[in-house]
Design a protein around this motif. Sequence first.
Motif, short mmCIF file in Angstrom:
data_model
loop_
_atom_site.label_atom_id
_atom_site.label_comp_id
_atom_site.label_asym_id
_atom_site.label_seq_id
_atom_site.Cartn_x
_atom_site.Cartn_y
_atom_site.Cartn_z
N GLY A 29 0.78 -1.22 0.00
CA GLY A 29 0.00 0.00 0.00
C GLY A 29 0.81 1.27 0.00
N HIS A 30 2.14 1.14 -0.10
CA HIS A 30 3.02 2.32 -0.12
C HIS A 30 3.46 2.56 -1.56
CE1 HIS A 30 5.58 5.14 2.21
NE2 HIS A 30 6.34 5.08 1.13
N LEU A 31 3.40 3.79 -2.02
CA LEU A 31 3.78 4.11 -3.40
C LEU A 31 5.29 3.97 -3.59
CD1 LEU A 31 2.68 5.22 -6.14
CD2 LEU A 31 3.38 7.49 -5.32
N PRO A 32 5.73 3.12 -4.52
CA PRO A 32 7.17 2.94 -4.74
C PRO A 32 7.90 4.24 -5.06
CG PRO A 32 5.94 1.21 -5.85
CD PRO A 32 4.93 2.20 -5.35
N THR A 62 9.40 6.51 -11.76
CA THR A 62 8.33 7.52 -11.84
C THR A 62 7.05 6.96 -12.44
OG1 THR A 62 9.30 8.22 -13.97
CG2 THR A 62 9.89 9.51 -12.01
N PHE A 63 6.88 5.64 -12.40
CA PHE A 63 5.71 5.00 -13.01
C PHE A 63 4.40 5.61 -12.49
CE2 PHE A 63 2.42 1.69 -12.97
CZ PHE A 63 2.42 1.29 -14.30
N GLY A 64 4.34 5.90 -11.21
CA GLY A 64 3.11 6.44 -10.61
C GLY A 64 3.26 7.87 -10.13
N SER A 65 4.15 8.63 -10.74
CA SER A 65 4.46 9.98 -10.24
C SER A 65 3.67 11.08 -10.93
CB SER A 65 5.96 10.26 -10.38
OG SER A 65 6.72 9.34 -9.64
N ASN A 66 2.46 10.76 -11.38
CA ASN A 66 1.59 11.81 -11.90
C ASN A 66 0.65 12.30 -10.81
OD1 ASN A 66 -1.25 10.54 -12.15
ND2 ASN A 66 0.03 9.02 -13.20
N ARG A 67 0.03 13.46 -11.04
CA ARG A 67 -0.77 14.13 -10.01
C ARG A 67 -1.92 13.27 -9.49
NH1 ARG A 67 -4.67 17.45 -12.00
NH2 ARG A 67 -3.22 18.05 -13.66
N LEU A 68 -2.62 12.55 -10.38
CA LEU A 68 -3.79 11.79 -9.95
C LEU A 68 -3.41 10.64 -9.01
CD1 LEU A 68 -6.13 11.55 -13.07
CD2 LEU A 68 -6.32 13.04 -11.08
N ILE A 69 -2.35 9.93 -9.36
CA ILE A 69 -1.93 8.83 -8.49
C ILE A 69 -1.33 9.37 -7.19
CG2 ILE A 69 -0.26 6.94 -8.24
CD1 ILE A 69 -0.79 6.19 -11.12
N LEU A 70 -0.51 10.39 -7.29
CA LEU A 70 0.08 10.96 -6.08
C LEU A 70 -0.99 11.46 -5.12
CD1 LEU A 70 3.08 12.96 -7.60
CD2 LEU A 70 3.19 10.81 -6.33
N LYS A 72 -3.84 10.19 -4.52
CA LYS A 72 -4.42 9.06 -3.78
C LYS A 72 -3.58 8.70 -2.55
CE LYS A 72 -6.65 7.15 -7.89
NZ LYS A 72 -6.76 6.02 -8.83
N TYR A 73 -2.32 9.12 -2.56
CA TYR A 73 -1.42 8.85 -1.43
C TYR A 73 -1.14 10.11 -0.61
CZ TYR A 73 -0.51 4.37 -3.71
OH TYR A 73 -0.65 3.12 -4.28
N GLY A 74 -1.85 11.20 -0.95
CA GLY A 74 -1.61 12.46 -0.24
C GLY A 74 -0.28 13.09 -0.59
N LEU A 75 0.24 12.80 -1.78
CA LEU A 75 1.58 13.25 -2.16
C LEU A 75 1.58 14.23 -3.34
CD1 LEU A 75 3.38 9.77 -1.99
CD2 LEU A 75 3.73 11.69 -0.41
N GLU A 76 0.40 14.73 -3.72
CA GLU A 76 0.35 15.58 -4.91
C GLU A 76 1.20 16.84 -4.77
OE1 GLU A 76 -3.54 16.54 -2.62
OE2 GLU A 76 -2.13 14.88 -2.87
#
Length: 290
Positions: A29-32, A62-70, A72-76
């Motif tokens: 559940g942690h974003l790589p 950076t596979f999931g380093s776009n605004r929408l995915i970030l 979801k993890y509170g990282l935008e």
Amino acid sequence: MLANLLSKKNLVLDGAMGTRLQKAGLPAGHLPDEWNISHPNLVYNIIHSYVEAGSDIVQTNTFGSNRLILKKYGLEGKINEINRQAVKIAREALDSSTLLCGSLGPVGDFIEPYGDLTKKEVQDVVKEQVEILLSEGIEIFNLETFISSVESIAATETILELGGEVISSFTFEPRDDGRFTTLMGETPEKIAHIFQSYPIAVLGANCGTGMKQMIKIAGVYRSYYSGYLLCKPNAGIPKVQGNQVLYTETPEDFAKGTKELLNLNINLIGGCCGTTEKHIRAIAEVVHQS
């Protein structure tokens, strides 16, 4: 750049990132991608291991380093830091002959007609991330693990307009009738037909299957697509034993499979989930001797 290199020789891409980080302790559940900030040394070690194994191209984490995915993890709010740090880490791991490629996954929500996102919204999300990576000197972008040609085309058009080179790679899974399709039901034949008219550098397939099934997908792709092709299989179909996910295809399996892929005129070969630097070294030994 990439197309020009492939006109001269076949190349080796890198291997897995997510499953390697999981083995290094990345919690479920942690974003790589967040580990670019909190565990940069571990990300560096993985990328550097692929450079040492013989990868001609390695990718940013950076596979999931776009605004929408970030989001979801509170990282935008950390989109700039995560992407820029990813480039910094990867660049430090390179040697003088290794190219650096930006990894971009799907934006995280479905595009119309499958979901609520419009093409313009997808392109805005992609543009934001790509512009950050471009400002850090990234010129090649791998759109990997896509399941929809509609979303990939939206991303592809955005990157081409910004001056980047595109690898467009899809995930196919076997169906009961013997065919392979994406989650959206698109076959390799359909994808090949769609992208024949787009000025991408490479069309590809990654994840979803192991080497044996990837060879079948590659054969279909090559029958319908005349340009450069990428194959990046998993180390087999994952099997769950207790709390562990096991990938059973060995580096020896990958060496054998690489020979078959080269016979199909596949130009860029790497590994996806479950692969390690040993799998990449096995690929490189075959590709660099061909």
